[in-house]
Design a protein around this motif. Sequence first.
Motif, PDB file in Angstrom:
ATOM      1  N   HIS A  63       0.900  -1.148  -0.112  1.00  0.00           N
ATOM      2  CA  HIS A  63       0.163  -0.142   0.021  1.00  0.00           C
ATOM      3  C   HIS A  63       0.960   1.237   0.002  1.00  0.00           C
ATOM      4  CE1 HIS A  63      -3.839  -2.154   0.174  1.00  0.00           C
ATOM      5  NE2 HIS A  63      -3.631  -2.474   1.313  1.00  0.00           N
ATOM      6  N   ILE A  64       1.834   1.254   0.914  1.00  0.00           N
ATOM      7  CA  ILE A  64       2.744   2.504   0.699  1.00  0.00           C
ATOM      8  C   ILE A  64       3.481   2.885  -0.326  1.00  0.00           C
ATOM      9  CG2 ILE A  64       4.675   3.455   1.936  1.00  0.00           C
ATOM     10  CD1 ILE A  64       3.981   2.006   4.573  1.00  0.00           C
ATOM     11  N   ARG A  65       3.767   1.948  -1.370  1.00  0.00           N
ATOM     12  CA  ARG A  65       4.442   1.846  -2.583  1.00  0.00           C
ATOM     13  C   ARG A  65       3.573   2.041  -3.604  1.00  0.00           C
ATOM     14  NH1 ARG A  65       8.442  -3.254  -1.585  1.00  0.00           N
ATOM     15  NH2 ARG A  65       9.785  -2.410  -0.124  1.00  0.00           N
ATOM     16  N   ILE A 116      -0.308   7.156  -2.613  1.00  0.00           N
ATOM     17  CA  ILE A 116       0.226   8.168  -2.594  1.00  0.00           C
ATOM     18  C   ILE A 116      -0.534   9.374  -2.976  1.00  0.00           C
ATOM     19  CG2 ILE A 116       2.269   9.371  -3.333  1.00  0.00           C
ATOM     20  CD1 ILE A 116       3.554   6.705  -3.617  1.00  0.00           C
ATOM     21  N   VAL A 154      -2.183   1.663   8.342  1.00  0.00           N
ATOM     22  CA  VAL A 154      -1.721   2.781   7.518  1.00  0.00           C
ATOM     23  C   VAL A 154      -2.406   4.022   7.685  1.00  0.00           C
ATOM     24  CG1 VAL A 154      -1.105   3.468   5.247  1.00  0.00           C
ATOM     25  CG2 VAL A 154      -0.730   1.124   5.846  1.00  0.00           C
TER      26      VAL A 154
END
Length: 330
Positions: free
Chosen positions: A30-32, A37, A141
């Motif tokens: 998810h972060i990438r 983003i 997250v």
Amino acid sequence: MKNLTVYSKDINKQPSVPMQVLVRKEIAAHIRSWRFIILILLIILTFGASLYISSMGLKDAVSNMRDPDQSFLYLKLLTTTDNSIPPFHVFLNFLAPLLGIALGFDAVNAEYNNGTLTRLLAQPIYRDNLLFAKFLAPLVVVGTLFIALVLMMIGGGLLGTGVRIEPQELLRILGFTLMSVLYVAFWLSLSILLSIRFRQPATSALTAIGIWLFFTVFFPILVNLAIRPFLPNPNYISEQEYIGYNELILNLLRISPSQLYTDATTTLLMPSVRSLGPITMEQMVGAIPSPLSFRESFLMVWPQISGLTAAMMVCFAWSYYIFMRREIRS
């Protein structure tokens, strides 16, 4: 014999290890991802714009002696606006469903279409571990993001004004943060359910967005159109009957998750809110415009919190039932 004992202890600890690995894998994915983003940047930009507008008008809002919430400086940072843009909790009512849908609409069907679902489940992990990881990782997250924004707001307020935050304010801001995470969790569980039900990610995404638009835009219109023919003329009914009809309309509108979230966040961030429905003139007689305690506000919004929690659990239980019975090898 000693080696067998050590091996058996490792086997007993084994079920928790795949869950941790899956959660870390989902968090990293998810972060990438670019869509996450972009959504994070949108939320940060709206938070910064709302905070800037509220800080510009904070002096006038605090100096207003008629405002019972004038002593709650940090709550004013989340609710004060000059009508050029909405406050942050109104923005979040619009962006939080998109965040939950974006994090879950392809949680399962993308794994299936890429052929990685069978490889994942061929490992010594359970299906429920995979489903729980798909649900918990985005919440970790999102919760980290919201807590970071709140800490930035409190730190900026301390540096800018030098006024320490009161315990009541801290409890209300934390309650608002948890309510926002719960709101995202509902739309996340719904999008995961649709990702299990439909094989194509585009179909599940469009269905989730359609449900969100229906409850946010069209549902209040349909309720007003359905109730209007049955409403009597207010000139020929008593005040009690008129209030009863308004309460009926509000209860129907509270079927919508966005209405539940609006009621809860407004009550938590504005301590002067003493009722979520219409009140009579007799009830207003003798009422002192003073803020409520956090406990009283929390008890007032407990039905909204319970409703959102129940809806989230129903969606997740339904997706769990479908996923556990789904044939994944075909």
